[in-house]
Design a protein around this motif. Structure first.
Motif, mmCIF file in Angstrom:
data_model
loop_
_atom_site.group_PDB
_atom_site.id
_atom_site.type_symbol
_atom_site.label_atom_id
_atom_site.label_comp_id
_atom_site.label_asym_id
_atom_site.label_seq_id
_atom_site.Cartn_x
_atom_site.Cartn_y
_atom_site.Cartn_z
ATOM 1 N N ARG A 202 0.855 -1.188 0.000
ATOM 2 C CA ARG A 202 0.000 0.000 0.000
ATOM 3 C C ARG A 202 0.884 1.227 0.000
ATOM 4 O O ARG A 202 2.075 1.154 0.268
ATOM 5 N N TRP A 204 1.481 5.581 -1.706
ATOM 6 C CA TRP A 204 1.324 6.464 -2.856
ATOM 7 C C TRP A 204 1.982 5.917 -4.117
ATOM 8 O O TRP A 204 1.689 6.378 -5.227
ATOM 9 N N GLU A 205 2.853 4.956 -3.961
ATOM 10 C CA GLU A 205 3.508 4.392 -5.139
ATOM 11 C C GLU A 205 2.511 3.689 -6.080
ATOM 12 O O GLU A 205 2.795 3.504 -7.270
ATOM 13 N N TRP A 206 1.360 3.309 -5.542
ATOM 14 C CA TRP A 206 0.361 2.601 -6.330
ATOM 15 C C TRP A 206 -0.619 3.545 -7.022
ATOM 16 O O TRP A 206 -1.458 3.099 -7.812
ATOM 17 N N TRP A 207 -0.514 4.838 -6.743
ATOM 18 C CA TRP A 207 -1.496 5.786 -7.258
ATOM 19 C C TRP A 207 -1.568 5.837 -8.792
ATOM 20 O O TRP A 207 -2.676 5.934 -9.346
ATOM 21 N N SER A 209 -1.212 3.497 -10.995
ATOM 22 C CA SER A 209 -2.005 2.349 -11.451
ATOM 23 C C SER A 209 -3.477 2.549 -11.139
ATOM 24 O O SER A 209 -4.354 2.266 -11.965
ATOM 25 N N VAL A 210 -3.748 3.051 -9.935
ATOM 26 C CA VAL A 210 -5.140 3.284 -9.538
ATOM 27 C C VAL A 210 -5.777 4.360 -10.410
ATOM 28 O O VAL A 210 -6.934 4.239 -10.835
ATOM 29 N N PHE A 211 -5.007 5.410 -10.714
ATOM 30 C CA PHE A 211 -5.548 6.500 -11.519
ATOM 31 C C PHE A 211 -5.959 6.019 -12.904
ATOM 32 O O PHE A 211 -7.050 6.337 -13.393
ATOM 33 N N HIS A 256 -10.217 -0.705 -2.944
ATOM 34 C CA HIS A 256 -9.794 0.246 -1.922
ATOM 35 C C HIS A 256 -10.479 -0.030 -0.593
ATOM 36 O O HIS A 256 -9.841 0.044 0.477
#
Length: 571
Positions: A202, A204-207, A209-211, A256
């Motif tokens: 978990r 901010w590094e995953w943001w 991909s999520v975006f 999420h």
């Protein structure tokens, strides 16, 4: 992640074997088998009209990427403690968003095809897409606009995929979660090896991909849903598009919630957060693979019924010495399609419908008498309007031929030669509109032999006339060899009129362009006959039975069509 995998700081880095994990591992293999078989089935039948129009390349490529991610999630809970560092991060940052991007690119093809086919809904429309050559080879925007729709989509999606991969790599480089020796200070994770692995799941590094997943699922998908609301095809493509778009919506929000809401911990023990994304992949695979497979089998069943009807009608025609005339075919069509009594008092029965309506004479009468309803149905419901448009256009072309042009043995004076050249140019436009693999948006599906015959006659003149591999100056196009115009404007263009010239050039060249080179000796009035017979049989065994079945069950539409036919053409 971690607690839902039954892991804690004291857990040993070893495989987690539980009944739940065994179930998911077995399910990964079980579900993959029908997926592979379904993909193979679609590839084997890729030349069928209902699959050709879909463009299987994009959709199947997307399904492969998404299924690879799906397999990873099924095995993730078992091998989470021993899998390589950042393995899940890279898979989540590449396979999933790239698969989603390709998938929605294939979904957008549905809207593109439906939009273009609308131009076939009215007789006399065609889709020739003349792209005037660029004034500069370095005009990238112009080059992009000249590309086909599929090429444009691939470029746009490819750029978005590269951006996603770049952002994934950038986050990996600047964060010290996966490498403590370099990166932004303060981004490290601490604790035992397993605690660090849990924290890497978990942040901010995953943001990025999520975006991107949010962008495709919650912006592009609703746009597709809205634009496809009034499209009603007979091939299940609309159902597939809407079903997949809806299936994408809850994936990211539920992922999420499962990842960050503590109350979801009991659920996560059996259903991983990533399984919510996999749930949408289930539906996407069902709608993208199994629904088209079912449509293919349904089409094959209808095809067999049609062929049986044709064979039965042919045998009865032979026995009765062909006593049924073209007039009886007209009465049959008008009565059988609408289930009404003709003005002569004859009543059409269902038995006679089953025996006669699928005959070629019925289709030929409909094409001769009033092809507009069939053309509208083929364009708006089956996305094969080019077939009916080709048949009607060739019929009109042959009707306009004078007797001297039809008879190849007639003496060739200057008038005959001029008429032949005029009708060759009209045939050239027909070839470019419906046959040419380079110019036609929807090339008709004819045999390889017929295609090569038409290419020998028309391909070279078409390249000259429409500018393919030929440098035509948009300001002075008349100087190209083998290329001429009928005068349509005497005013010289100003510097400010170039945009207007470019926008109107496509229509002007289609209506006014003429080929002035040598006419091939093979050209005659029968040049399209073989292709016409091939397309007629294709329509008879594909579009025609669907048209009959659909409009016999649509009372309102049938009544309106019936009224139009009787009022326009009489009994």
């Amino acid at each position: 992640m971690g607690s839902e995998l039954e892991l804690n700081a004291e857990s040993k880095p070893d495989r987690t074997i539980t009944p739940v994990r065994i179930w998911w591992a077995c399910w990964a293999g079980v579900w993959t088998v029908p997926i592979v078989l379904g993909i193979a089935y679609l590839i084997a039948h890729r030349n069928m009209p209902i699959l050709r129009v879909r463009g299987l390349g994009l959709s199947l490529s997307a399904i492969v990427l998404l299924h690879m991610y799906w397999i990873f999630v099924q095995l993730h809970s078992t091998f989470y403690a021993v899998e390589p560092q950042a393995c899940g991060y890279w898979i989540m940052g590449t396979w999933l968003p790239c698969g989603i991007a390709l998938f929605h690119a294939s979904n957008s093809r549905f809207l593109h095809v439906a939009k273009l086919q609308k131009r076939y809904a009215q007789p006399g429309n065609c889709l020739i897409d003349f792209r005037p050559p660029l004034r500069s080879k370095h005009d990238l925007v112009g080059r992009f606009r000249r590309l086909s729709y599929t090429a444009k989509v691939l470029i746009i999606v490819g750029i978005s995929m590269l951006i996603q991969v770049f952002l994934t790599a950038l986050m990996y480089i600047i964060s010290r979660k996966w490498h403590s020796s370099w990166g932004i200070p303060g981004t490290e994770v601490h604790g035992t090896a397993l605690e660090q692995k849990i924290e890497r799941g978990r942040g901010w590094e995953w943001w990025p991909s999520v975006f991107w997943q949010f962008f495709w699922s919650w912006i592009i998908a609703p746009m597709v849903l809205w634009k496809s609301r009034n499209i009603h095809d007979t091939q299940g493509w609309r159902i597939q598009t809407i079903g997949c778009a809806l299936a994408n919506l809850p994936a990211i929000p539920m992922w999420h919630i499962a990842l960050y809401v503590p109350a979801m911990a009991p659920v996560n023990e059996y259903w991983l957060p990533g399984q919510w994304i996999c749930l949408s992949i289930y539906f996407m695979e069902i709608f993208t693979i199994f629904l088209p497979c079912w449509e293919v089998m349904r089409h094959q069943s209808l095809h067999r019924v049609t062929l049986d009807g044709i064979a039965l009608q042919g045998s009865k025609t032979t026995i009765n010495s062909r006593t049924k005339s073209f007039t009886s075919a007209s009465t049959m069509v008008k009565g059988m399609i609408f289930g009404l009594k003709s003005r002569k008092g004859s009543v059409t029965t269902k038995a006679s419908f089953d025996e006669s309506i699928l005959a070629m004479s019925a289709l030929e009468f409909f094409l001769e008498d009033n092809p507009a309803p069939l053309q509208e149905f083929a364009a708006l419901r089956e996305f094969s309007g080019e077939n009916i448009a080709f048949l009607t256009t060739v019929t009109e072309w042959k009707r306009s031929l004078p007797s001297a042009a039809r008879d190849s043995t007639a003496p060739s004076d200057n008038n005959v030669k001029e008429l032949t050249r005029e009708h060759f140019n009209r045939a050239l436009h027909i070839y470019a509109d419906f046959v040419s693999l380079r110019h036609a948006e929807f090339p008709i599906n004819i045999t390889f032999k017929d295609l090569k015959k038409l290419e020998r006659i028309f391909d070279s003149p078409t390249r000259i006339l429409y500018g393919d591999n030929c440098k035509v100056d948009t300001i002075a196009p008349f100087e190209t060899p083998g290329f001429s115009f009928r005068p349509f404007s005497t005013s010289a263009p100003s510097e400010d009129s170039e945009k207007t010239i470019r926008s109107s050039f496509s229509d002007d060249i289609k209506n006014e362009a003429e080929y002035s080179g040598k006419i091939p000796e093979e050209f005659d009035a029968t040049v399209f006959d073989d292709s016409v017979q091939s397309i007629k049989f294709l329509v008879l065994t594909n579009t025609w039975p669907k048209f009959i079945r659909t409009f016999r069950t649509s009372t309102n539409y049938s009544n309106s069509l019936e009224a139009g036919m009787w009022n326009e053409h009489g009994p």
